[in-house]
Write an enzyme that holds these catalytic residues in place. Structure first.
Site, PDB file in Angstrom:
ATOM      1  N   HIS A   6       1.044  -1.166   0.065  1.00  0.00           N
ATOM      2  CA  HIS A   6       0.036   0.087   0.085  1.00  0.00           C
ATOM      3  C   HIS A   6       0.887   1.022  -0.018  1.00  0.00           C
ATOM      4  CE1 HIS A   6      -2.237  -3.377   1.645  1.00  0.00           C
ATOM      5  NE2 HIS A   6      -3.424  -2.719   1.526  1.00  0.00           N
ATOM      6  N   LEU A  54      -8.872  -2.305  10.823  1.00  0.00           N
ATOM      7  CA  LEU A  54      -8.724  -1.029  10.871  1.00  0.00           C
ATOM      8  C   LEU A  54      -9.634  -0.585  11.985  1.00  0.00           C
ATOM      9  CD1 LEU A  54      -9.420  -0.153   7.158  1.00  0.00           C
ATOM     10  CD2 LEU A  54      -7.461   0.354   8.487  1.00  0.00           C
ATOM     11  N   GLY A  57     -10.856   4.630   7.056  1.00  0.00           N
ATOM     12  CA  GLY A  57     -11.339   3.385   7.614  1.00  0.00           C
ATOM     13  C   GLY A  57     -11.337   3.107   9.245  1.00  0.00           C
ATOM     14  N   HIS A 110      -4.008   2.909  -3.229  1.00  0.00           N
ATOM     15  CA  HIS A 110      -4.381   2.565  -1.941  1.00  0.00           C
ATOM     16  C   HIS A 110      -3.506   1.315  -1.820  1.00  0.00           C
ATOM     17  CE1 HIS A 110      -6.224   0.999   1.333  1.00  0.00           C
ATOM     18  NE2 HIS A 110      -6.416  -0.139   0.855  1.00  0.00           N
ATOM     19  N   GLU A 134     -17.766  -3.486  24.645  1.00  0.00           N
ATOM     20  CA  GLU A 134     -17.130  -4.453  24.822  1.00  0.00           C
ATOM     21  C   GLU A 134     -15.666  -4.773  23.835  1.00  0.00           C
ATOM     22  OE1 GLU A 134     -20.179  -4.710  24.148  1.00  0.00           O
ATOM     23  OE2 GLU A 134     -21.108  -5.279  25.882  1.00  0.00           O
ATOM     24  N   ASP A 184     -32.588 -15.169  31.038  1.00  0.00           N
ATOM     25  CA  ASP A 184     -32.422 -14.179  29.843  1.00  0.00           C
ATOM     26  C   ASP A 184     -32.403 -14.894  28.646  1.00  0.00           C
ATOM     27  OD1 ASP A 184     -32.232 -11.946  31.230  1.00  0.00           O
ATOM     28  OD2 ASP A 184     -29.966 -12.063  31.526  1.00  0.00           O
ATOM     29  N   HIS A 237     -28.721 -14.503  25.319  1.00  0.00           N
ATOM     30  CA  HIS A 237     -27.720 -14.504  26.314  1.00  0.00           C
ATOM     31  C   HIS A 237     -26.942 -15.584  26.726  1.00  0.00           C
ATOM     32  CE1 HIS A 237     -29.356 -10.426  26.660  1.00  0.00           C
ATOM     33  NE2 HIS A 237     -28.565 -10.238  27.724  1.00  0.00           N
TER      34      HIS A 237
HETATM   35  C1  LIG Z   1     -11.752  -4.319   9.958  1.00  0.00           C
HETATM   36  C2  LIG Z   1     -10.979  -4.295   8.605  1.00  0.00           C
HETATM   37  N1  LIG Z   1     -11.757  -4.293   7.402  1.00  0.00           N
HETATM   38  C3  LIG Z   1     -11.409  -4.143   6.306  1.00  0.00           C
HETATM   39  C4  LIG Z   1     -10.138  -3.984   6.014  1.00  0.00           C
HETATM   40  C5  LIG Z   1      -9.519  -3.880   4.684  1.00  0.00           C
HETATM   41  N2  LIG Z   1      -9.116  -2.673   4.239  1.00  0.00           N
HETATM   42  C6  LIG Z   1      -7.811  -2.423   4.365  1.00  0.00           C
HETATM   43  S1  LIG Z   1      -7.507  -0.854   4.045  1.00  0.00           S
HETATM   44  C7  LIG Z   1      -9.096  -0.433   3.691  1.00  0.00           C
HETATM   45  C8  LIG Z   1      -9.333   0.727   3.269  1.00  0.00           C
HETATM   46  C9  LIG Z   1      -9.280   1.919   4.241  1.00  0.00           C
HETATM   47  O1  LIG Z   1      -9.267   3.128   3.775  1.00  0.00           O
HETATM   48  P1  LIG Z   1      -8.520   4.398   4.290  1.00  0.00           P
HETATM   49  O2  LIG Z   1      -8.395   4.127   5.848  1.00  0.00           O
HETATM   50  O3  LIG Z   1      -8.998   5.607   3.903  1.00  0.00           O
HETATM   51  O4  LIG Z   1      -7.006   3.874   3.900  1.00  0.00           O
HETATM   52  P2  LIG Z   1      -6.481   4.846   2.593  1.00  0.00           P
HETATM   53  O5  LIG Z   1      -7.221   3.992   1.347  1.00  0.00           O
HETATM   54  O6  LIG Z   1      -6.724   6.237   2.641  1.00  0.00           O
HETATM   55  O7  LIG Z   1      -4.968   4.395   2.820  1.00  0.00           O
HETATM   56  C10 LIG Z   1     -10.007  -1.698   4.040  1.00  0.00           C
HETATM   57  C11 LIG Z   1     -11.295  -1.638   3.720  1.00  0.00           C
HETATM   58  C12 LIG Z   1      -9.346  -3.749   7.131  1.00  0.00           C
HETATM   59  N3  LIG Z   1      -8.035  -3.841   7.125  1.00  0.00           N
HETATM   60  N4  LIG Z   1      -9.872  -3.926   8.385  1.00  0.00           N
END
Ligand SMILES: Cc1ncc(C[n+]2csc(CCOP(=O)(O)OP(=O)(O)O)c2C)c(N)n1
Ligand SMILES: [Mg+2]
Length: 662
Positions: free
Chosen positions: A27, A118, A155, A258, A402, A460, A464
């Site tokens: 990336h 993310l 993200g 990206h 959580e 519950d 649960h």
């Molecule tokens: C929880 C999660 N879902 C999906 C992804 C796959 N993924 C990696 S980067 C990305 C896009 C992120 O966008 P952004 O944070 O704006 O990064 P940029 O393209 O600007 O580098 C995704 C969907 C991931 N790494 N983690």
């Protein structure tokens, strides 16, 4: 002549392009867009010394947008960390290189926490900031006085966990937490207009954060924003307006940068655009020495800090605490007292009792719960809440968060000096699971206290009542799941969790259990994961393997079988993982490898039977629940689902008959 900030930043851009090109994977966009902001942070603000990545009072930097890993690898290399070397970077994303696809804390010193999923980095950073304030309250500014920085992308700030983390940080007024948001308006699918129109800055402001915006491509402007953030007592969000893939003339500003190599032509054009004329993986001398200087900026601070540590009189204590060793001297006196006065109690209550002794003996523990304190029994009498006006407190009211709680606990553990434990219902481990997993992957010593661990929670109902959770969690590498059968086992499992350097999960009951361990033993019987609790009196024909609340039932079944002249062992199996880790002799002793015709193996657990064939064999008998539960008092449910001694005994006998006929 000193290189300009932009020229220093271009070294990051070049390395990101080159490494991704060489791997034909990775990336480049994020590192190229955030290179100027990162340069401001690393050359002027971040307190660190590349010569000692583990210096306890360093600032913590978390790259929450982990896909931009090349940004971090470039920074570590350029500032003079021993690793990654340029060869490591050349081998970006290849087997054996510490420059993994996403930053792994166990691969390189300087990577504070593993990121990639993310949003979790944001929550881990909140945990680090909590740890810092807590330790500051105990050791004072002389020993603990640093900041936590986090770089988040679009993200990270869309994932729900960021909001849990932001709410917690705002509430706890973690002013030493500063987040740089790479506001490039691009994600994988294209423009953020496709999926977002919320006002992120307003949301953070509403959570009690200070916010500031700047041109993220101008390191002087980023510095000004950072100055403003530093001056504010609240946690800060710095919105850095950037262009993804900045410098790549045709592709910048698009999702094409990206997550893919730019291609030889575009890389060549970018070099021209950036005025960068050295070949791939080469850094001009002026740039190299400029970065090296940034990497040694903190040397003086570090030396001063070491002097203060020497003269503080608390060196041994501080170092032991940061090393994370947990003393187990509490266990024996606690067990002696417990055994002198046994009565039926829930294991969640037994856990609270054990915690009374643990929290008194181990100052590093910080407890908490996601709004189920009274149900999880996680707060002990002497624990004061950790609040913005009492960071020295040792109990966190995480609120109904959580995932945020679990991810923040990872950060606390990885900061060092804290052994976090936090509670919720076992069924809601689904909400914290991504953080449990990342903690397992990255070796965060966190103890997840999960109560209400079966249909035994009763009224519950099925929403649960965990069914598949225990087995699903056991399937996770790097996590040890414990399901103790009574108060003694609960204490033993706590001791094992505290002694480990990896995460653990304790599954505990809501309902009372009668004591099954009533005598003192020389050793921690849970340590081998499973053990023979009761030996067959008549010739052994059956081995009942049970966990947690079902162990007492197994004992009753065994008694009934013995009454009919059928010898039955009862094996308590608080941890399948620990049992699997034993040598063959021990496993053979507990579960002799004979055919089910000779000795029938029966598993009993109030959850899915999926996977228990591992211990019963395909022709054994697996007693459990392979559907969702129901709402009713626990006793009625155990009967309804056939988890009573008479019903299980009947099934065992029936199975033995079928076997004889066969
Ligand atoms: C929880 C999660 N879902 C999906 C992804 C796959 N993924 C990696 S980067 C990305 C896009 C992120 O966008 P952004 O944070 O704006 O990064 P940029 O393209 O600007 O580098 C995704 C969907 C991931 N790494 N983690
Ligand atoms: Mg983006």
């Amino acid at each position: 002549m000193q290189p300009t900030q932009r020229r220093l930043a271009n070294a990051i851009r070049a390395l990101a392009m080159d490494a991704v090109e060489a791997a034909n994977s990775g990336h480049p966009g994020m590192p190229m867009g955030m290179a100027d902001a990162a340069t401001a942070l690393f050359t002027k603000y971040l307190k660190f010394d590349a010569a000692d990545p583990h210096w306890p009072d360093r600032d913590r930097f978390v790259l929450s947008a982990g896909h931009g890993s090349m940004l971090l690898y470039a920074l570590l290399h350029l500032t003079g960390f021993a690793r990654p070397t340029m060869d490591d970077i050349r081998n970006f994303r290849q087997l054996g290189s510490p420059c993994a696809g996403h930053p792994e804390n166990f691969e390189l010193a300087g990577i504070e926490t593993t990121t990639g999923p993310l949003g979790q980095g944001v929550a881990a950073a909140v945990g680090m900031a909590i740890a810092e304030r807590h330790l500051n309250a105990i050791y004072g500014d002389d020993l603990v006085d640093h900041r936590t920085w986090v770089l988040a992308g679009d993200g990270c700030l869309m994932e729900g966990v960021n909001h849990e983390a932001a709410g917690l940080a705002g509430h706890l007024r973690l002013g030493r937490l500063i987040m740089l948001w790479d506001d490039n308006k691009i994600t994988i699918d294209g423009s953020t207009d496709l999926s977002r129109n919320e006002d992120v800055v307003a949301r953070y402001a509403a959570c009690g954060w200070h916010t500031v915006e700047c041109d993220g491509l101008d390191s002087a402007k980023v510095s000004k924003a950072i100055d403003e953030a530093l001056a504010d007592a609240r946690p800060s969000l710095i919105r850095c307006k950037t262009i993804i893939g900045y410098g790549a003339p045709k592709k910048q500003g698009t999702a094409a940068t990206h997550g893919a190599a730019l291609g030889a032509d575009e890389v060549a054009a970018a070099r021209k655009e950036l005025g960068w004329d050295t070949p791939a993986f080469e850094i001009p001398d002026d740039v190299a020495s400029g970065w090296r200087a940034a990497g040694t900026r903190g040397a003086r601070d570090r030396a001063d800090w070491h002097r203060r540590l020497e003269t503080s009189g608390r060196r041994a204590e501080f170092e032991a605490r940061m090393a994370g060793k947990c003393d187990d001297s509490w266990l024996k006196p606690y067990l002696d007292k417990l055994l002198a006065d046994l009565k039926p109690i829930a294991t969640r209550k037994a856990s609270e009792m054990a915690l009374g002794a643990i929290n008194a003996a181990i100052p590093a523990t910080i407890g908490g719960s996601a709004d189920l304190t009274g149900s999880n029994n996680t707060r002990t009498k002497d624990q004061e809440p950790l609040t913005f006006d009492n960071y020295g407190g040792r109990y966190i009211y995480y609120g109904i968060r959580e995932f945020g709680m679990a991810a923040a606990m990872n950060g606390m553990a990885q900061h060092g000096g804290i052994v976090p434990y936090g509670g919720t219902f076992l069924v809601f481990s689904d909400y914290s699971r991504p953080a449990i997993r990342l903690g397992a992957l990255s070796g965060a010593k966190v103890i997840h206290v999960m109560t209400h661990d079966s249909i035994g929670l009763g009224e519950d109902g099925p929403t649960h009542q965990p069914i598949e959770h225990l087995q699903a969690l056991r399937a996770m590498p790097g996590l040890t799941v414990y399901r103790p059968a009574d108060a003694v086992e609960t204490a033993e499992c706590w001791a094992l969790a505290l002694a480990d350097d990896k995460p653990s999960l304790l599954a505990l009951t809501r309902q009372n259990l009668r004591p099954v361990r009533t005598k003192a033993t020389n050793s921690n019987r849970c340590a081998k994961g499973a053990y023979r609790l009761k030996s067959a009196q008549a010739d052994r024909q059956v081995i009942l393997i049970a966990t947690g609340s079902e162990v007492e039932i197994a004992l009753d079944v065994a008694e009934k079988l013995e009454g009919q002249g059928i010898g039955a062992d009862v094996v308590s199996m608080p941890s399948t993982e620990l049992f699997d880790a034993q040598d063959a002799d021990y496993r053979e002793e507990v579960l002799p490898d004979v055919s089910n015709r000779q000795v029938l193996r029966v598993s009993i657990e109030a959850g899915t039977t999926f996977g228990w064939e591992r211990y019963t064999g395909l022709h054994g008998l697996r007693i459990g629940i392979d559907r969702f539960g129901a709402s009713a008092p626990a006793v009625d449910l155990y009967d309804y689902f056939g988890l009573t001694a008479p019903k299980i005994t009947e099934r065992v006998l029936a199975h033995m008959k079928i076997r004889e006929i066969a």
